[in-house]
Scaffold this active site. Sequence first.
Site, PDB file in Angstrom:
ATOM      1  N   SER A 126       0.818  -1.222   0.000  1.00 40.76           N
ATOM      2  CA  SER A 126       0.000   0.000   0.000  1.00 40.76           C
ATOM      3  C   SER A 126       0.846   1.263   0.000  1.00 40.76           C
ATOM      4  CB  SER A 126      -0.903   0.001   1.241  1.00 40.76           C
ATOM      5  OG  SER A 126      -1.466   1.263   1.442  1.00 40.76           O
ATOM      6  N   TYR A 149      -1.610   5.726  -4.392  1.00 45.57           N
ATOM      7  CA  TYR A 149      -2.557   6.820  -4.206  1.00 45.57           C
ATOM      8  C   TYR A 149      -1.805   8.065  -4.624  1.00 45.57           C
ATOM      9  CZ  TYR A 149      -5.691   4.169  -1.072  1.00 45.57           C
ATOM     10  OH  TYR A 149      -6.559   3.269  -0.522  1.00 45.57           O
ATOM     11  N   THR A 174      -5.014   2.887  -7.591  1.00 48.35           N
ATOM     12  CA  THR A 174      -6.337   2.695  -6.995  1.00 48.35           C
ATOM     13  C   THR A 174      -7.247   3.837  -7.435  1.00 48.35           C
ATOM     14  OG1 THR A 174      -5.444   1.481  -5.124  1.00 48.35           O
ATOM     15  CG2 THR A 174      -7.587   2.515  -4.797  1.00 48.35           C
ATOM     16  N   LYS A 238      -7.108  -0.491  -9.966  1.00 44.42           N
ATOM     17  CA  LYS A 238      -7.828  -1.241  -8.936  1.00 44.42           C
ATOM     18  C   LYS A 238      -9.019  -0.413  -8.464  1.00 44.42           C
ATOM     19  CE  LYS A 238      -7.176  -2.995  -4.194  1.00 44.42           C
ATOM     20  NZ  LYS A 238      -7.780  -1.943  -3.365  1.00 44.42           N
ATOM     21  N   HIS A 262     -13.006  -1.990  -2.758  1.00 47.31           N
ATOM     22  CA  HIS A 262     -12.183  -1.566  -1.630  1.00 47.31           C
ATOM     23  C   HIS A 262     -12.660  -2.232  -0.325  1.00 47.31           C
ATOM     24  CE1 HIS A 262      -9.163   1.876  -1.162  1.00 47.31           C
ATOM     25  NE2 HIS A 262      -9.228   1.403   0.062  1.00 47.31           N
TER      26      HIS A 262
HETATM   27  C1  FMN Z   1      -7.561  -1.991   6.685  1.00 49.10           C
HETATM   28  C2  FMN Z   1      -7.634  -1.852   5.191  1.00 49.10           C
HETATM   29  C3  FMN Z   1      -6.812  -0.946   4.559  1.00 49.10           C
HETATM   30  C4  FMN Z   1      -6.838  -0.828   3.166  1.00 49.10           C
HETATM   31  N1  FMN Z   1      -5.960   0.020   2.571  1.00 49.10           N
HETATM   32  C5  FMN Z   1      -5.910   0.070   1.228  1.00 49.10           C
HETATM   33  C6  FMN Z   1      -4.922   0.841   0.586  1.00 49.10           C
HETATM   34  O1  FMN Z   1      -4.094   1.477   1.224  1.00 49.10           O
HETATM   35  N2  FMN Z   1      -4.932   0.865  -0.767  1.00 49.10           N
HETATM   36  C7  FMN Z   1      -5.827   0.166  -1.530  1.00 49.10           C
HETATM   37  O2  FMN Z   1      -5.801   0.227  -2.751  1.00 49.10           O
HETATM   38  N3  FMN Z   1      -6.757  -0.613  -0.936  1.00 49.10           N
HETATM   39  C8  FMN Z   1      -6.808  -0.683   0.415  1.00 49.10           C
HETATM   40  N4  FMN Z   1      -7.728  -1.504   1.008  1.00 49.10           N
HETATM   41  C9  FMN Z   1      -8.611  -2.349   0.171  1.00 49.10           C
HETATM   42  C10 FMN Z   1      -7.957  -3.707  -0.130  1.00 49.10           C
HETATM   43  O3  FMN Z   1      -6.918  -3.573  -1.052  1.00 49.10           O
HETATM   44  C11 FMN Z   1      -8.947  -4.703  -0.735  1.00 49.10           C
HETATM   45  O4  FMN Z   1      -9.594  -4.106  -1.841  1.00 49.10           O
HETATM   46  C12 FMN Z   1     -10.002  -5.212   0.262  1.00 49.10           C
HETATM   47  O5  FMN Z   1      -9.482  -5.294   1.556  1.00 49.10           O
HETATM   48  C13 FMN Z   1     -10.487  -6.578  -0.189  1.00 49.10           C
HETATM   49  O6  FMN Z   1     -11.516  -7.024   0.627  1.00 49.10           O
HETATM   50  P1  FMN Z   1     -11.294  -8.065   1.848  1.00 49.10           P
HETATM   51  O7  FMN Z   1     -10.670  -7.286   2.958  1.00 49.10           O
HETATM   52  O8  FMN Z   1     -12.695  -8.480   2.131  1.00 49.10           O
HETATM   53  O9  FMN Z   1     -10.433  -9.201   1.355  1.00 49.10           O
HETATM   54  C14 FMN Z   1      -7.732  -1.617   2.400  1.00 49.10           C
HETATM   55  C15 FMN Z   1      -8.555  -2.541   3.055  1.00 49.10           C
HETATM   56  C16 FMN Z   1      -8.508  -2.672   4.429  1.00 49.10           C
HETATM   57  C17 FMN Z   1      -9.386  -3.693   5.087  1.00 49.10           C
END
Ligand code: FMN
Length: 372
Positions: A126, A149, A174, A238, A262
């Site tokens: 990330s 980002y 993203t 994404k 997300h």
């Molecule tokens: C705590 C947390 C932080 C996240 N931070 C980012 C991030 O920094 N960048 C990003 O593109 N997606 C982020 N996401 C989304 C994840 O990449 C992903 O799309 C999502 O967690 C998938 O669903 P799942 O948690 O049910 O497997 C985040 C998700 C969570 C739970």
Amino acid sequence: MEALEPTTSDEAVASTTTPDAPIINLMDYEALARAQMTATFWDYYAGAADDEVTLHANRAAFRRLWLRPRSLVNVKTCDLRATALGAPISMPILAAPTALHGLARPEGECATAAGVGAAGTLMVVSSSASRRIEEIAEAASGPLWYQLYIGGFAESEARVRRAEAAGYRAIVLTTDLPRLGHRERDLRNHLGFDSITSLRMQGAEDVEIAPEDFVGDALTWETIDWVRSITSLPILVKGILTAEDALLALEHGVAAIIVSNHGGRQLDGAIPSMEALPEVIAAVNGRVEVYVDGGVRRGTDVLKALALGARAVLVGRPILWGLAARGAEGVSDVLGILRAELDRAMALAGRPTLADIDATLVRRSREEWTHP
Ligand SMILES: Cc1cc2nc3c(=O)[nH]c(=O)nc-3n(C[C@H](O)[C@H](O)[C@H](O)COP(=O)(O)O)c2cc1C
């Protein structure tokens, strides 16, 4: 230790309530992680936007898909090996980019990268990591992609160049965060931008929003062309949930698409990823790789995503559960459990290779089935 409430992500699946209970599945890791984290940090990982409808809908969408197993197929050995943009990986399961692994463990993303590498697969790091791009690359034994980002253009360019120099193999832009989603658990816990910033671990670089010069709300499809002008790495997008956007992404020359909402943390009410996947697959028509994330918790979920045409899945929260519960070992164990489940599901479905997994394996039911 106080008794745990039912897990939020999958209440129908029994999970452990005592610390010495055996770890059988990912929900057991969820319970273990929850028991070890402060409620505020737990909520940051577990929570989603508004009413968390999309968060739960991601899981429910898997339950509407039924498997059509084939019998009497020799499944003595199942072959899970895959590639992601040419990089060989042990299975079609990647670690999604998630922010602030330092909230789980001080080693943060360094431990995650070690665990993901030990499982033989790929980690997307990330933009809001708690550790530096370079340290994570040093700790990693598997391929890395860098999730971007765009806070400001100058600082983003600098981070992309650093990622490229450190050996990251692709940039994942993203697209679903023009603004931060309304995460009400965090608001109730007073976990705003300032407090997240103050929670950053030593060496932290960035957080999920950059308040001063944030340009994320002004990004357009031309932004992909800008990213291409600053790097020779392949670019993925994404956060795509429609055929329309998939076609625009292709027009702008992306190397791959990640279908994602997300994890329900942005637009609540957004379509579950598994519902969006078929239209994206149809629009893309094999021209680029398509990945999906959101609610993958079981090997059978992976099987269903592959059957609908995904190249591989990404998992978000379960990686954090493994990290919080047991560090790098927990991360590789979470991935190992999913791998074993996928292997078993392929055998039981009579599909011993990834090439055998096709659309004839799934049938969509009209209504959601819930446990009695
Ligand atoms: C705590 C947390 C932080 C996240 N931070 C980012 C991030 O920094 N960048 C990003 O593109 N997606 C982020 N996401 C989304 C994840 O990449 C992903 O799309 C999502 O967690 C998938 O669903 P799942 O948690 O049910 O497997 C985040 C998700 C969570 C739970």
